[in-house]
Motif scaffolding. Structure first.
Motif, mmCIF file in Angstrom:
data_model
loop_
_atom_site.group_PDB
_atom_site.id
_atom_site.type_symbol
_atom_site.label_atom_id
_atom_site.label_comp_id
_atom_site.label_asym_id
_atom_site.label_seq_id
_atom_site.Cartn_x
_atom_site.Cartn_y
_atom_site.Cartn_z
ATOM 1 N N SER A 47 40.284 38.161 -46.817
ATOM 2 C CA SER A 47 39.448 36.972 -46.963
ATOM 3 C C SER A 47 37.973 37.327 -47.046
ATOM 4 O O SER A 47 37.471 38.192 -46.320
ATOM 5 C CB SER A 47 39.675 36.029 -45.774
ATOM 6 O OG SER A 47 38.715 34.995 -45.752
ATOM 7 N N LEU A 50 33.544 32.645 -45.119
ATOM 8 C CA LEU A 50 33.390 31.218 -45.368
ATOM 9 C C LEU A 50 31.923 30.900 -45.610
ATOM 10 O O LEU A 50 31.048 31.344 -44.859
ATOM 11 C CB LEU A 50 33.914 30.423 -44.168
ATOM 12 C CG LEU A 50 33.781 28.901 -44.252
ATOM 13 C CD1 LEU A 50 34.663 28.343 -45.370
ATOM 14 C CD2 LEU A 50 34.136 28.255 -42.916
ATOM 15 N N THR A 61 32.865 33.990 -40.521
ATOM 16 C CA THR A 61 34.159 33.323 -40.386
ATOM 17 C C THR A 61 35.022 33.626 -41.602
ATOM 18 O O THR A 61 34.549 33.546 -42.745
ATOM 19 C CB THR A 61 33.968 31.801 -40.253
ATOM 20 O OG1 THR A 61 33.181 31.522 -39.098
ATOM 21 C CG2 THR A 61 35.306 31.087 -40.136
ATOM 22 N N THR A 62 36.288 33.976 -41.368
ATOM 23 C CA THR A 62 37.239 34.246 -42.444
ATOM 24 C C THR A 62 38.515 33.444 -42.186
ATOM 25 O O THR A 62 38.609 32.699 -41.211
ATOM 26 C CB THR A 62 37.574 35.748 -42.533
ATOM 27 O OG1 THR A 62 38.147 36.179 -41.280
ATOM 28 C CG2 THR A 62 36.323 36.574 -42.818
ATOM 29 N N VAL A 63 39.511 33.629 -43.063
ATOM 30 C CA VAL A 63 40.780 32.918 -42.888
ATOM 31 C C VAL A 63 41.948 33.893 -43.014
ATOM 32 O O VAL A 63 41.806 34.989 -43.559
ATOM 33 C CB VAL A 63 40.944 31.779 -43.913
ATOM 34 C CG1 VAL A 63 39.837 30.740 -43.749
ATOM 35 C CG2 VAL A 63 40.976 32.321 -45.336
ATOM 36 N N LYS A 98 44.817 29.783 -41.269
ATOM 37 C CA LYS A 98 44.231 29.894 -39.932
ATOM 38 C C LYS A 98 42.807 30.443 -40.028
ATOM 39 O O LYS A 98 42.527 31.309 -40.855
ATOM 40 C CB LYS A 98 45.081 30.822 -39.065
ATOM 41 C CG LYS A 98 46.538 30.401 -38.948
ATOM 42 C CD LYS A 98 47.357 31.432 -38.194
ATOM 43 C CE LYS A 98 48.832 31.063 -38.163
ATOM 44 N NZ LYS A 98 49.639 32.105 -37.467
ATOM 45 N N VAL A 99 41.944 29.948 -39.173
ATOM 46 C CA VAL A 99 40.543 30.371 -39.171
ATOM 47 C C VAL A 99 40.343 31.516 -38.174
ATOM 48 O O VAL A 99 40.868 31.483 -37.054
ATOM 49 C CB VAL A 99 39.613 29.197 -38.820
ATOM 50 C CG1 VAL A 99 38.156 29.655 -38.813
ATOM 51 C CG2 VAL A 99 39.802 28.060 -39.811
ATOM 52 N N LYS A 100 39.577 32.530 -38.592
ATOM 53 C CA LYS A 100 39.279 33.682 -37.742
ATOM 54 C C LYS A 100 37.765 33.878 -37.668
ATOM 55 O O LYS A 100 37.027 33.439 -38.542
ATOM 56 C CB LYS A 100 39.940 34.947 -38.317
ATOM 57 C CG LYS A 100 41.450 34.879 -38.421
ATOM 58 C CD LYS A 100 42.006 36.050 -39.208
ATOM 59 C CE LYS A 100 41.683 37.386 -38.573
ATOM 60 N NZ LYS A 100 42.255 38.520 -39.329
ATOM 61 N N ALA A 104 36.714 30.317 -35.133
ATOM 62 C CA ALA A 104 38.131 30.455 -34.793
ATOM 63 C C ALA A 104 38.646 29.265 -33.989
ATOM 64 O O ALA A 104 39.852 29.000 -33.952
ATOM 65 C CB ALA A 104 38.369 31.751 -34.027
ATOM 66 N N LEU A 109 43.816 25.525 -39.681
ATOM 67 C CA LEU A 109 42.954 24.645 -40.463
ATOM 68 C C LEU A 109 43.745 23.672 -41.338
ATOM 69 O O LEU A 109 43.474 22.469 -41.350
ATOM 70 C CB LEU A 109 42.033 25.484 -41.346
ATOM 71 C CG LEU A 109 41.053 24.712 -42.239
ATOM 72 C CD1 LEU A 109 40.016 24.002 -41.383
ATOM 73 C CD2 LEU A 109 40.392 25.663 -43.234
ATOM 74 N N ASN A 154 41.329 18.687 -37.517
ATOM 75 C CA ASN A 154 40.583 19.037 -38.728
ATOM 76 C C ASN A 154 40.680 17.955 -39.802
ATOM 77 O O ASN A 154 39.875 17.930 -40.731
ATOM 78 C CB ASN A 154 41.088 20.374 -39.282
ATOM 79 C CG ASN A 154 40.756 21.529 -38.355
ATOM 80 O OD1 ASN A 154 39.635 21.625 -37.864
ATOM 81 N ND2 ASN A 154 41.731 22.385 -38.096
ATOM 82 N N TYR A 209 32.085 23.545 -48.523
ATOM 83 C CA TYR A 209 32.535 24.846 -48.038
ATOM 84 C C TYR A 209 33.338 25.562 -49.128
ATOM 85 O O TYR A 209 34.004 24.936 -49.960
ATOM 86 C CB TYR A 209 33.415 24.680 -46.802
ATOM 87 C CG TYR A 209 32.706 24.098 -45.610
ATOM 88 C CD1 TYR A 209 32.041 24.916 -44.692
ATOM 89 C CD2 TYR A 209 32.693 22.718 -45.382
ATOM 90 C CE1 TYR A 209 31.392 24.379 -43.588
ATOM 91 C CE2 TYR A 209 32.037 22.173 -44.280
ATOM 92 C CZ TYR A 209 31.393 23.014 -43.393
ATOM 93 O OH TYR A 209 30.752 22.470 -42.308
#
Length: 228
Positions: A47, A50, A61-63, A98-100, A104, A109, A154, A209
């Protein structure tokens, strides 16, 4: 005595299986082969960061995307005794995004479904009379995403989630083992190049986003094959 009976039963079972497969013939030009089984898409997610209105969110932030198993189907038409043209299909796969990293706390998400139809040319190196038929293939994948929906809290924080469709190459390897002239066992694996861009907005639409994601999944399938 009991052990001898069990051994005799096992011997008969093996003999019967060998007898069935001994009369089986594999593929020839003009044959149509359908394979069906359990197919698992296991993304190898890479990913990007973001971004909000073009700037990377901080902290970074990544996914990530989870795996999913569905009914897999393939259809192969044998152009020659050694070359086939295959279409890979399936029931829709459903994955959770999922958000990482920095955000997080958003957790799971969203959910998204996709279909990855893939057209490949296959090569079968063995003689057409062989009951064991390994094969390799390469082709083109088109993945379409749909039914994108946010999860839990969300749903009230974001809206308008969309994932771009993807075109990419695909490689595969597999093996068929013929039990009879028409019926056999199959196991196969694909690597598929799938890249997408996910976009969405804040609930009020004020913030846009975006995140770029390379999914590049391994796809595993085990099941049966039937030759027409």
């Amino acid at each position: 005595m009991t052990k001898m009976i069990k051994l005799s039963g096992l011997t008969l079972a093996i003999s019967a299986a060998l007898t069935l497969s001994a009369g089986a013939q594999a593929y020839q030009a003009g044959d149509m082969v359908m394979r069906a089984g359990f197919a698992t898409v296991s993304p190898n997610t890479d990913s990007g960061k973001l971004k909000a209105d073009g700037a990377a969110v901080t902290p970074a932030t990544t996914v990530d995307v989870d795996s999913n198993t569905q009914l897999g189907l393939t259809f192969t038409y044998m152009l020659t005794d050694h070359v086939g043209l295959e279409l890979l299909a399936a029931t829709p796969f459903k994955h959770t995004i999922k958000v990482k990293g920095g955000l997080a706390s958003l957790g799971k998400l969203a959910d998204v479904e996709h279909l990855p139809p893939t057209l490949s040319v296959q090569y079968f190196p063995m003689d057409s009379s062989s009951v064991l038929q390994p094969y390799v293939g390469a082709g083109l994948n088109y993945t379409t995403f749909f039914d994108e929906s946010f999860k839990g809290d969300n749903k009230t924080k974001f809206r308008s989630l969309e994932l771009e469709d993807s075109w990419g190459i695909a490689f595969q390897a597999g093996v068929d083992y013929m039990l009879t002239d028409n019926l056999g066992l199959n196991a196969a694996v694909w690597w598929i190049d799938i890249d997408t861009e996910a976009t969405f907005k804040s609930a009020d639409g004020a913030t846009k986003y975006k995140v770029d994601v390379e999914l590049d999944p391994w796809v595993y399938m085990v099941g049966m094959n039937y030759k027409f």
